[in-house]
Write a protein that holds these residues in place. Structure first.
Motif, PDB file in Angstrom:
ATOM      1  N   VAL A  92      32.835  34.016  42.377  1.00 35.39           N
ATOM      2  CA  VAL A  92      33.872  33.484  41.497  1.00 35.39           C
ATOM      3  C   VAL A  92      35.177  34.236  41.727  1.00 35.39           C
ATOM      4  O   VAL A  92      36.227  33.640  41.944  1.00 35.39           O
ATOM      5  CB  VAL A  92      33.456  33.609  40.016  1.00 35.39           C
ATOM      6  CG1 VAL A  92      34.574  33.119  39.107  1.00 35.39           C
ATOM      7  CG2 VAL A  92      32.170  32.832  39.755  1.00 35.39           C
ATOM      8  N   ALA A  93      35.097  35.564  41.666  1.00 37.48           N
ATOM      9  CA  ALA A  93      36.295  36.385  41.825  1.00 37.48           C
ATOM     10  C   ALA A  93      35.879  37.800  42.188  1.00 37.48           C
ATOM     11  O   ALA A  93      34.786  38.241  41.837  1.00 37.48           O
ATOM     12  CB  ALA A  93      37.129  36.390  40.550  1.00 37.48           C
ATOM     13  N   ALA A  94      36.787  38.498  42.877  1.00 37.93           N
ATOM     14  CA  ALA A  94      36.526  39.878  43.268  1.00 37.93           C
ATOM     15  C   ALA A  94      37.797  40.691  43.124  1.00 37.93           C
ATOM     16  O   ALA A  94      38.907  40.148  43.221  1.00 37.93           O
ATOM     17  CB  ALA A  94      36.014  39.942  44.708  1.00 37.93           C
ATOM     18  N   ILE A  95      37.625  41.992  42.923  1.00 37.19           N
ATOM     19  CA  ILE A  95      38.772  42.883  42.788  1.00 37.19           C
ATOM     20  C   ILE A  95      38.426  44.235  43.404  1.00 37.19           C
ATOM     21  O   ILE A  95      37.354  44.788  43.155  1.00 37.19           O
ATOM     22  CB  ILE A  95      39.193  43.032  41.306  1.00 37.19           C
ATOM     23  CG1 ILE A  95      40.445  43.891  41.183  1.00 37.19           C
ATOM     24  CG2 ILE A  95      38.054  43.554  40.438  1.00 37.19           C
ATOM     25  CD1 ILE A  95      41.083  43.838  39.790  1.00 37.19           C
ATOM     26  N   THR A  96      39.329  44.735  44.229  1.00 37.24           N
ATOM     27  CA  THR A  96      39.102  46.032  44.859  1.00 37.24           C
ATOM     28  C   THR A  96      39.515  47.153  43.906  1.00 37.24           C
ATOM     29  O   THR A  96      40.151  46.915  42.870  1.00 37.24           O
ATOM     30  CB  THR A  96      39.909  46.146  46.150  1.00 37.24           C
ATOM     31  OG1 THR A  96      41.306  46.186  45.820  1.00 37.24           O
ATOM     32  CG2 THR A  96      39.650  44.967  47.083  1.00 37.24           C
ATOM     33  N   SER A  97      39.207  48.369  44.292  1.00 33.52           N
ATOM     34  CA  SER A  97      39.598  49.509  43.463  1.00 33.52           C
ATOM     35  C   SER A  97      41.114  49.640  43.389  1.00 33.52           C
ATOM     36  O   SER A  97      41.647  50.192  42.424  1.00 33.52           O
ATOM     37  CB  SER A  97      38.988  50.794  44.018  1.00 33.52           C
ATOM     38  OG  SER A  97      39.384  50.996  45.365  1.00 33.52           O
ATOM     39  N   GLY A  98      41.802  49.096  44.367  1.00 32.99           N
ATOM     40  CA  GLY A  98      43.264  49.135  44.374  1.00 32.99           C
ATOM     41  C   GLY A  98      43.912  47.989  43.635  1.00 32.99           C
ATOM     42  O   GLY A  98      45.133  47.942  43.493  1.00 32.99           O
ATOM     43  N   GLY A  99      43.097  47.040  43.175  1.00 37.86           N
ATOM     44  CA  GLY A  99      43.611  45.944  42.381  1.00 37.86           C
ATOM     45  C   GLY A  99      43.837  44.636  43.130  1.00 37.86           C
ATOM     46  O   GLY A  99      44.289  43.656  42.524  1.00 37.86           O
ATOM     47  N   SER A 100      43.522  44.590  44.400  1.00 39.17           N
ATOM     48  CA  SER A 100      43.647  43.324  45.126  1.00 39.17           C
ATOM     49  C   SER A 100      42.557  42.369  44.664  1.00 39.17           C
ATOM     50  O   SER A 100      41.409  42.772  44.481  1.00 39.17           O
ATOM     51  CB  SER A 100      43.523  43.559  46.629  1.00 39.17           C
ATOM     52  OG  SER A 100      44.571  44.378  47.093  1.00 39.17           O
ATOM     53  N   THR A 101      42.942  41.109  44.492  1.00 38.07           N
ATOM     54  CA  THR A 101      42.006  40.123  43.944  1.00 38.07           C
ATOM     55  C   THR A 101      41.813  38.943  44.887  1.00 38.07           C
ATOM     56  O   THR A 101      42.655  38.656  45.746  1.00 38.07           O
ATOM     57  CB  THR A 101      42.503  39.600  42.590  1.00 38.07           C
ATOM     58  OG1 THR A 101      43.798  39.021  42.768  1.00 38.07           O
ATOM     59  CG2 THR A 101      42.577  40.711  41.563  1.00 38.07           C
ATOM     60  N   ASP A 102      40.705  38.276  44.679  1.00 35.54           N
ATOM     61  CA  ASP A 102      40.379  37.074  45.445  1.00 35.54           C
ATOM     62  C   ASP A 102      39.623  36.138  44.509  1.00 35.54           C
ATOM     63  O   ASP A 102      38.793  36.597  43.720  1.00 35.54           O
ATOM     64  CB  ASP A 102      39.524  37.424  46.658  1.00 35.54           C
ATOM     65  CG  ASP A 102      39.343  36.252  47.591  1.00 35.54           C
ATOM     66  OD1 ASP A 102      38.305  36.175  48.286  1.00 35.54           O
ATOM     67  OD2 ASP A 102      40.222  35.367  47.616  1.00 35.54           O
ATOM     68  N   TYR A 103      39.921  34.842  44.614  1.00 36.69           N
ATOM     69  CA  TYR A 103      39.317  33.862  43.726  1.00 36.69           C
ATOM     70  C   TYR A 103      38.756  32.692  44.505  1.00 36.69           C
ATOM     71  O   TYR A 103      39.311  32.285  45.535  1.00 36.69           O
ATOM     72  CB  TYR A 103      40.355  33.323  42.734  1.00 36.69           C
ATOM     73  CG  TYR A 103      40.886  34.353  41.770  1.00 36.69           C
ATOM     74  CD1 TYR A 103      42.056  35.053  42.046  1.00 36.69           C
ATOM     75  CD2 TYR A 103      40.207  34.630  40.583  1.00 36.69           C
ATOM     76  CE1 TYR A 103      42.542  36.006  41.173  1.00 36.69           C
ATOM     77  CE2 TYR A 103      40.687  35.578  39.699  1.00 36.69           C
ATOM     78  CZ  TYR A 103      41.853  36.268  40.000  1.00 36.69           C
ATOM     79  OH  TYR A 103      42.330  37.209  39.120  1.00 36.69           O
ATOM     80  N   ALA A 104      37.685  32.119  43.982  1.00 36.32           N
ATOM     81  CA  ALA A 104      37.176  30.876  44.532  1.00 36.32           C
ATOM     82  C   ALA A 104      38.187  29.769  44.237  1.00 36.32           C
ATOM     83  O   ALA A 104      38.837  29.777  43.188  1.00 36.32           O
ATOM     84  CB  ALA A 104      35.833  30.534  43.910  1.00 36.32           C
ATOM     85  N   ASP A 105      38.301  28.823  45.144  1.00 35.82           N
ATOM     86  CA  ASP A 105      39.258  27.736  44.956  1.00 35.82           C
ATOM     87  C   ASP A 105      38.979  26.964  43.663  1.00 35.82           C
ATOM     88  O   ASP A 105      39.905  26.477  43.013  1.00 35.82           O
ATOM     89  CB  ASP A 105      39.200  26.777  46.145  1.00 35.82           C
ATOM     90  CG  ASP A 105      39.814  27.369  47.399  1.00 35.82           C
ATOM     91  OD1 ASP A 105      39.516  26.870  48.492  1.00 35.82           O
ATOM     92  OD2 ASP A 105      40.587  28.347  47.270  1.00 35.82           O
ATOM     93  N   SER A 106      37.723  26.872  43.297  1.00 37.53           N
ATOM     94  CA  SER A 106      37.341  26.072  42.127  1.00 37.53           C
ATOM     95  C   SER A 106      37.813  26.669  40.811  1.00 37.53           C
ATOM     96  O   SER A 106      37.844  25.975  39.797  1.00 37.53           O
ATOM     97  CB  SER A 106      35.825  25.903  42.094  1.00 37.53           C
ATOM     98  OG  SER A 106      35.190  27.168  42.030  1.00 37.53           O
TER      99      SER A 106
END
Length: 125
Positions: free
Chosen positions: A48-62
């Motif tokens: 669904v979503a991810a976040i690194t320790s540095g705060g970078s994020t990634d999200y599923a398109d949905s």
């Protein structure tokens, strides 16, 4: 021992909001990436979503535009804010932690990853 404990799931009407939380056990002092996955009945588990320790994020398109992931590194806690929920968001949501470091007595140990037990989100009127 490493544990991830989720909370915040439940029943919500379409268009509603929920906040999920996931806290790592106190022995953990560092986590690389934290993420939320979900698995609906009959479907494979998906990111669904991810976040690194540095705060970078990634999200599923949905879920882009409807979901926000955040974390508190001091508390080793990750949050998932779900907005404008749809029935198709119904699933068990799992917390995931990648590359953890933790205390075990006097030792410092590492784990490749850890999963939470899951929390059910049901979107229905």
């Amino acid at each position: 021992q490493v544990q991830l404990v989720e909370s915040g799931g439940g029943l919500v009407q379409p268009g509603g909001s929920l906040r999920l939380s996931c806290a790592a056990s106190r022995s953990v002092f560092r986590i690389d990436t934290m993420a939320w996955y979900r698995q609906a009945p009959g479907w494979q588990r998906e990111l669904v979503a991810a976040i690194t320790s540095g705060g970078s994020t990634d999200y599923a398109d949905s879920v882009k535009g409807r979901v926000t992931i955040s974390r508190d590194n001091a508390k080793n806690t990750v949050y998932l804010h779900l907005n404008s929920l749809k029935p198709e968001d119904t699933a068990v949501y799992y917390c995931y932690a990648d590359r953890l470091s933790y205390y075990s007595g006097r030792d410092i140990l590492s784990a490749l990853d850890a999963w939470g037990q899951g929390t059910l989100v049901t979107v229905s009127s």
